[in-house]
Design a protein around this motif. Structure first.
Motif, PDB file in Angstrom:
ATOM      1  N   ARG A  72       8.851  36.846   0.080  1.00 34.75           N
ATOM      2  CA  ARG A  72       8.217  35.881   0.966  1.00 34.75           C
ATOM      3  C   ARG A  72       7.470  34.841   0.135  1.00 34.75           C
ATOM      4  N   VAL A  73       7.607  33.566   0.481  1.00 37.76           N
ATOM      5  CA  VAL A  73       6.850  32.496  -0.165  1.00 37.76           C
ATOM      6  C   VAL A  73       5.951  31.846   0.891  1.00 37.76           C
ATOM      7  N   THR A  74       4.653  31.881   0.660  1.00 38.54           N
ATOM      8  CA  THR A  74       3.679  31.242   1.543  1.00 38.54           C
ATOM      9  C   THR A  74       3.016  30.106   0.788  1.00 38.54           C
ATOM     10  N   THR A  75       3.112  28.907   1.336  1.00 36.63           N
ATOM     11  CA  THR A  75       2.561  27.725   0.682  1.00 36.63           C
ATOM     12  C   THR A  75       1.270  27.297   1.359  1.00 36.63           C
ATOM     13  N   LEU A  76       0.236  27.097   0.578  1.00 38.63           N
ATOM     14  CA  LEU A  76      -1.050  26.604   1.068  1.00 38.63           C
ATOM     15  C   LEU A  76      -1.444  25.371   0.268  1.00 38.63           C
ATOM     16  N   ILE A  77      -1.854  24.318   0.970  1.00 40.59           N
ATOM     17  CA  ILE A  77      -2.408  23.134   0.302  1.00 40.59           C
ATOM     18  C   ILE A  77      -3.910  23.378   0.169  1.00 40.59           C
ATOM     19  N   ALA A  78      -4.330  23.658  -1.052  1.00 45.34           N
ATOM     20  CA  ALA A  78      -5.702  24.137  -1.255  1.00 45.34           C
ATOM     21  C   ALA A  78      -6.745  23.167  -0.723  1.00 45.34           C
ATOM     22  N   SER A  79      -6.481  21.863  -0.808  1.00 45.35           N
ATOM     23  CA  SER A  79      -7.504  20.874  -0.457  1.00 45.35           C
ATOM     24  C   SER A  79      -7.793  20.809   1.038  1.00 45.35           C
ATOM     25  N   ILE A  80      -6.879  21.306   1.891  1.00 45.97           N
ATOM     26  CA  ILE A  80      -7.123  21.229   3.331  1.00 45.97           C
ATOM     27  C   ILE A  80      -7.624  22.556   3.886  1.00 45.97           C
ATOM     28  N   HIS A  81      -7.990  23.456   2.974  1.00 46.84           N
ATOM     29  CA  HIS A  81      -8.527  24.747   3.399  1.00 46.84           C
ATOM     30  C   HIS A  81      -9.998  24.853   3.034  1.00 46.84           C
ATOM     31  N   ASP A  82     -10.675  25.645   3.826  1.00 45.72           N
ATOM     32  CA  ASP A  82     -12.085  25.937   3.599  1.00 45.72           C
ATOM     33  C   ASP A  82     -12.202  27.073   2.586  1.00 45.72           C
ATOM     34  N   PRO A  83     -13.305  27.151   1.822  1.00 51.48           N
ATOM     35  CA  PRO A  83     -13.468  28.275   0.892  1.00 51.48           C
ATOM     36  C   PRO A  83     -13.300  29.642   1.552  1.00 51.48           C
ATOM     37  N   THR A  84     -13.690  29.764   2.827  1.00 52.29           N
ATOM     38  CA  THR A  84     -13.569  31.063   3.497  1.00 52.29           C
ATOM     39  C   THR A  84     -12.114  31.455   3.731  1.00 52.29           C
ATOM     40  N   ASP A 107       1.038  37.381   6.202  1.00 54.51           N
ATOM     41  CA  ASP A 107       2.419  36.989   5.893  1.00 54.51           C
ATOM     42  C   ASP A 107       3.111  38.018   5.004  1.00 54.51           C
ATOM     43  N   PHE A 108       2.317  38.708   4.173  1.00 51.20           N
ATOM     44  CA  PHE A 108       2.903  39.628   3.194  1.00 51.20           C
ATOM     45  C   PHE A 108       2.934  41.077   3.678  1.00 51.20           C
ATOM     46  N   ASP A 109       2.516  41.311   4.944  1.00 53.99           N
ATOM     47  CA  ASP A 109       2.488  42.688   5.447  1.00 53.99           C
ATOM     48  C   ASP A 109       3.866  43.325   5.459  1.00 53.99           C
ATOM     49  N   GLN A 110       4.874  42.562   5.857  1.00 46.78           N
ATOM     50  CA  GLN A 110       6.232  43.084   5.954  1.00 46.78           C
ATOM     51  C   GLN A 110       7.075  42.777   4.723  1.00 46.78           C
ATOM     52  N   SER A 111       6.490  42.068   3.771  1.00 48.14           N
ATOM     53  CA  SER A 111       7.234  41.698   2.567  1.00 48.14           C
ATOM     54  C   SER A 111       6.302  41.816   1.368  1.00 48.14           C
ATOM     55  N   PRO A 112       6.130  43.024   0.838  1.00 47.83           N
ATOM     56  CA  PRO A 112       5.154  43.235  -0.244  1.00 47.83           C
ATOM     57  C   PRO A 112       5.466  42.469  -1.524  1.00 47.83           C
ATOM     58  N   ASP A 113       6.741  42.047  -1.706  1.00 39.19           N
ATOM     59  CA  ASP A 113       7.070  41.148  -2.805  1.00 39.19           C
ATOM     60  C   ASP A 113       6.969  39.727  -2.285  1.00 39.19           C
ATOM     61  N   GLY A 114       6.208  38.910  -2.981  1.00 43.85           N
ATOM     62  CA  GLY A 114       6.050  37.553  -2.480  1.00 43.85           C
ATOM     63  C   GLY A 114       5.435  36.627  -3.498  1.00 43.85           C
ATOM     64  N   ILE A 115       5.301  35.374  -3.079  1.00 44.30           N
ATOM     65  CA  ILE A 115       4.652  34.348  -3.895  1.00 44.30           C
ATOM     66  C   ILE A 115       3.653  33.613  -3.017  1.00 44.30           C
ATOM     67  N   PRO A 147      -0.763  42.713  -1.521  1.00 43.97           N
ATOM     68  CA  PRO A 147       0.182  43.683  -2.098  1.00 43.97           C
ATOM     69  C   PRO A 147       0.416  43.403  -3.575  1.00 43.97           C
ATOM     70  N   GLY A 148       0.636  44.446  -4.368  1.00 43.08           N
ATOM     71  CA  GLY A 148       0.758  44.301  -5.815  1.00 43.08           C
ATOM     72  C   GLY A 148       1.910  43.426  -6.249  1.00 43.08           C
ATOM     73  N   GLY A 149       2.913  43.246  -5.378  1.00 38.96           N
ATOM     74  CA  GLY A 149       4.067  42.429  -5.736  1.00 38.96           C
ATOM     75  C   GLY A 149       3.932  40.960  -5.395  1.00 38.96           C
ATOM     76  N   VAL A 150       2.755  40.544  -4.939  1.00 39.91           N
ATOM     77  CA  VAL A 150       2.539  39.132  -4.602  1.00 39.91           C
ATOM     78  C   VAL A 150       2.117  38.380  -5.862  1.00 39.91           C
ATOM     79  N   ARG A 151       2.938  37.418  -6.281  1.00 48.14           N
ATOM     80  CA  ARG A 151       2.626  36.591  -7.446  1.00 48.14           C
ATOM     81  C   ARG A 151       1.838  35.360  -7.014  1.00 48.14           C
ATOM     82  N   ILE A 152       1.171  34.754  -7.979  1.00 49.16           N
ATOM     83  CA  ILE A 152       0.403  33.538  -7.722  1.00 49.16           C
ATOM     84  C   ILE A 152       1.000  32.389  -8.522  1.00 49.16           C
ATOM     85  N   VAL A 153       1.360  31.312  -7.844  1.00 51.71           N
ATOM     86  CA  VAL A 153       1.824  30.091  -8.491  1.00 51.71           C
ATOM     87  C   VAL A 153       1.043  28.929  -7.906  1.00 51.71           C
ATOM     88  N   ALA A 154       0.615  28.020  -8.747  1.00 50.54           N
ATOM     89  CA  ALA A 154      -0.059  26.806  -8.299  1.00 50.54           C
ATOM     90  C   ALA A 154       0.644  25.608  -8.919  1.00 50.54           C
TER      91      ALA A 154
END
Length: 417
Positions: A72-84, A107-115, A147-154
């Motif tokens: 699973r790939v979930t994209t967030l635009i950091a600037s339009i999000h609140d710190p919380t 988003d990662f509940d059903q897909s422990p491997d993700g980005i 989940p341990g399989g979620v990678r972080i890319v920015a």
């Protein structure tokens, strides 16, 4: 010359993996895929990556193109999000402050491997950057782990194109391996008629990686023993990555993955990818001499030497090579403590120690020898020897006596005790 010791054949486990090399991927893509496949500390997957590239060069589309039924790939635009949205929203429940996690975490509940893809990171204000510190390195949103399989890319635009953006804080920068991303013109021209080639995320066994990582820690430690000033770099003097103990851990893990995937220095494309990864962790000032040191390191296969299938001339190794070689022997000897190989491996180990002593370089291997003794090796060897035949037992005890009754050795141990 090979990144692994030049006298060593490719490791058996490398047959399970394939080099990712492709001429039809954007600049930075190979290094990105290696970083995402690398087992990270604390049972996590992937070294966090920050892609630096001009607008419109396909950073987002490449990352989102890695998504499949298992990833699973979930994209967030950091600037339009609140710190919380990254630290959790505090609320009061039964007299205690708890943190509600944002919707994207599910988003990662059903897909422990993700980005988790943090796009346009350089547009995030300092308050959001601070909230991201724990997400990027520990993969935790508030107190809720991903989940341990979620990678972080920015992804971010280069500093000279950051109009209206914010410089990334040194603590946040230091949590990434920084990679330069671009589309060469010939690749773009090819894509107009043949389309874009998607990336393929490799799978690297955490067990294989952990076994090989012990050797890479020794090699990198050998370099830092010669260059202790390289442990820390200045964030002010490095535009992207800079050296700290954390990023040295990153670099060591990435070198190990490159090894498993069959990447070698001396091959033009593979060498560039390795150097890009190490530079992205440490900065050029530390990365270039490290790669030069590893390239010139002449080491035989320590396991083959202990097994007697390969020989080594101790006098041909310089002090740095001898230090790394002897620590590498420790790795395999410790693994043999509960196996039938303990006695033959130990005899060879003690024989080599005696050769080092005769060469007048006792001080180089004092610490590895002491660590083996403290690990219970001698007690285990003595117990095994007592069950062996008289001739073998006598040979073992004679070797132990010659090495560990050495006056200079014992004086050194007394000083360090």
């Amino acid at each position: 010359m090979a990144l692994l010791p030049c006298t060593r054949a490719p490791a058996p486990c490398s047959k399970k993996y394939t080099v990712l090399e492709s001429k039809n991927l954007p600049t930075g893509a190979e290094a990105l895929l290696i970083a995402l496949a690398t087992p990270a500390p604390h049972g996590l997957t992937g070294i966090p990556v920050l892609l630096w590239g001009k607008p419109g060069v396909g950073k987002s589309s490449f990352i989102e193109g890695l998504a499949n039924d298992r990833l699973r790939v979930t994209t967030l635009i950091a600037s339009i999000h609140d710190p919380t949205d990254f630290s959790g929203l505090p609320f009061l429940e039964n007299g205690q402050v708890r943190y509600a996690v944002p919707e994207w975490v599910s988003d990662f509940d059903q897909s422990p491997d993700g980005i988790l893809f943090l796009d346009e990171l350089s547009t995030a204000p300092p308050s959001v950057q601070s909230a991201l510190l724990r997400v990027v390195f520990e993969r935790k949103v508030g107190f809720t782990p991903l989940p341990g399989g979620v990678r972080i890319v920015a992804a971010a635009n280069p500093p000279d194109l950051m109009v209206g953006g914010w410089e990334l804080s040194p603590p946040l920068r230091n949590r990434f391996v920084h990679l330069q991303w671009d589309i060469p013109e010939q690749l773009y021209i090819r894509s107009l008629t043949q389309g874009w080639e998607g990336g393929q995320l490799p799978r690297v066994s955490a067990e294989d990686h952990a076994r090989r990582l012990a050797e890479w820690k020794i090699r990198v430690g050998g370099f830092l023993r010669l260059r202790p000033d390289a442990l820390h770099g200045s964030p002010d003097e490095n535009r992207y990555g800079f050296a700290t103990p954390r990023t040295w851990d990153f670099a060591t893990a990435l070198l190990c993955t490159c090894d498993l995937l069959g990447y070698r220095l001396g091959d033009g494309q593979q060498q560039r990818v390795i150097l890009d990864l190490v530079t992205g962790c440490l900065g050029e000032a530390a990365a270039i001499p490290l790669i030069e040191y590893l390239t010139n390191l002449r080491l035989p296969d320590p396991e083959a030497v202990l097994a007697g299938t390969e020989t080594v001339d101790i006098t041909s190794l310089d002090d740095a090579e001898l230090y790394v070689f002897y620590y590498s022997l420790n790795v395999y000897l410790l693994r043999a403590l509960e196996s039938p190989r303990l006695v033959p491996f130990s005899l060879k180990y003690l024989q080599l120690a005696e050769e080092v002593f005769n060469d007048g370089r006792r001080d180089i291997i004092f610490v590895p020898l002491r660590e083996m003794a403290r690990a219970g090796w001698l007690a285990r060897l003595s117990a095994t020897a007592s069950r062996a035949g008289t001739q073998e037992q006598g040979e073992i005890l004679e070797q132990i006596t010659r090495v560990f009754s050495d006056e200079a050795f014992n004086e050194f141990v007394d000083v360090l005790a």
